[in-house]
Design an enzyme around this catalytic site. Structure first.
Site, PDB file in Angstrom:
ATOM      1  N   LYS A   1      -1.206   8.335   2.627  1.00 52.24           N
ATOM      2  CA  LYS A   1      -1.460   6.851   2.909  1.00 52.24           C
ATOM      3  C   LYS A   1      -2.695   6.602   3.846  1.00 52.24           C
ATOM      4  O   LYS A   1      -2.907   5.559   4.042  1.00 52.24           O
ATOM      5  CB  LYS A   1      -0.355   6.167   3.133  1.00 52.24           C
TER       6      LYS A   1
ATOM      7  N   PRO B   1       0.894  -1.207  -0.006  1.00 50.67           N
ATOM      8  CA  PRO B   1       0.175   0.105  -0.018  1.00 50.67           C
ATOM      9  C   PRO B   1       0.805   1.160   0.119  1.00 50.67           C
ATOM     10  O   PRO B   1       1.555   1.636   0.926  1.00 50.67           O
ATOM     11  CB  PRO B   1      -0.855  -0.136   1.196  1.00 50.67           C
ATOM     12  N   GLU B   2       0.759   2.018  -1.238  1.00 55.99           N
ATOM     13  CA  GLU B   2       1.521   3.198  -1.096  1.00 55.99           C
ATOM     14  C   GLU B   2       0.258   4.274  -1.585  1.00 55.99           C
ATOM     15  O   GLU B   2      -0.800   3.696  -1.743  1.00 55.99           O
ATOM     16  CB  GLU B   2       2.809   3.306  -2.354  1.00 55.99           C
TER      17      GLU B   2
ATOM     18  N   ASN C   1       8.133   2.578   0.150  1.00 56.31           N
ATOM     19  CA  ASN C   1       9.395   2.369  -0.546  1.00 56.31           C
ATOM     20  C   ASN C   1       9.684   1.780  -1.828  1.00 56.31           C
ATOM     21  O   ASN C   1      10.769   1.918  -2.318  1.00 56.31           O
ATOM     22  CB  ASN C   1       9.577   0.753   0.510  1.00 56.31           C
TER      23      ASN C   1
ATOM     24  N   ARG D   1      14.236   0.818   7.056  1.00 54.94           N
ATOM     25  CA  ARG D   1      13.550   0.011   5.822  1.00 54.94           C
ATOM     26  C   ARG D   1      14.789  -0.456   5.018  1.00 54.94           C
ATOM     27  O   ARG D   1      16.024   0.246   5.161  1.00 54.94           O
ATOM     28  CB  ARG D   1      12.806   0.958   4.944  1.00 54.94           C
TER      29      ARG D   1
END
Ligand SMILES: [Zn+2]
Length: 266
Positions: free
Chosen positions: A51, A2-3, A169, A250
């Site tokens: 988001k 999910p972005e 990411n 990340r």
């Protein structure tokens, strides 16, 4: 993953399923909303901000409320026809069910689920930078926010939703590859930040309206990204093995040849 584009798509699905409908039932399966009942409430609209998902409702007394949710890495909303089998996810992941005469919306593994007066939405999303897919996308403001911390790595700055809202990411890795910039480059040393912000906006916008996220233009499995998820595979431009390493909290993927940087870690 999910972005911003996934959340934008999800907001559209919910809007089409529920906007204008009066809810015939609700079932919250989170402690903080366990006693909340939205029966008789009307869904005004569904929107995304970065988001974050914002489902705006009107109570029977016409007070306006917003049901906020965040998908993070693993959340999802699905809309079903009444009587349709819920095929989305295991039932124990359900956090909320909203029923209307025409559709049932089921939220799985949602985070930050909260019901707040709409006038207080800013308390939840006011910290966000310009929304890449918002009607008020402001590239200059995004660049201004990025450059406020010139010593921060660009890899971390692009993920910081206070700079620009919607990049996760995948897009971070892909934007940096396409611009030929190492993720470890300090923001202050990145050439053409406006160009980078504009590219991020274009990549997310291109994936609106579909669930397959592609930055290469190909929707074929295994061909949708340049570097993301491609550790040890050959770079599509130069053939060098793509690398993967932790950056901040990340992991990041990059090509050491196409994205050179003097201070790149071993
Ligand atoms: Zn390369």
């Amino acid at each position: 993953m999910p972005e911003g584009d996934t959340v934008w798509n999800t907001a559209r699905v919910l809007h089409r399923a529920l906007a204008g409908a009066r809810l015939t039932g609700s079932d919250f399966r989170v402690p903080q909303l366990a006693t909340t009942d939205l029966t008789g409430w009307t869904v005004r609209e569904s929107a995304s901000r970065g988001k974050h998902l914002l489902l705006r409702l009107a109570a029977p007394d016409e007070a306006q409320w917003t049901l906020h949710s965040h998908l993070r890495m693993d959340g999802a909303w699905r809309a079903y026809a009444p009587g349709e089998r819920w095929s989305g996810r295991p039932a124990h992941l359900i956090r909320v069910v909203l029923r209307s005469p025409g559709a049932v919306a089921v939220g799985y593994h949602l985070h930050e689920l909260a019901l707040v007066p709409t006038v207080e939405e800013e308390r939840l999303v006011g910290h966000l930078g310009p929304d890449l897919l918002g009607p008020d996308w402001d590239a200059a403001e995004a660049v201004r926010r990025l450059t406020a911390h010139p010593e921060q790595t660009i890899g971390e700055a692009l993920l910081d939703q206070r700079n620009l809202a919607g990049v996760g990411n995948l897009y971070k890795c892909e934007v940096l590859f396409l611009r030929g910039v190492s993720p470890w480059t300090p923001v202050g040393a990145v050439p053409d930040l406006p160009g980078m912000a504009a590219l991020a906006q274009r990549l997310l916008a291109a994936n609106r309206g579909r669930w397959t996220q592609s930055t290469t233009g190909s929707l074929h499995r295994g061909q949708t990204s340049y570097v993301y998820g491609r550790r040890a595979q050959p770079c599509r431009r130069c053939g060098t093995a793509i690398r993967k390493q932790e950056l901040g909290e990340r992991v990041t993927y990059w090509c050491p040849v196409c994205q050179p940087e003097h201070a790149q870690p071993g």
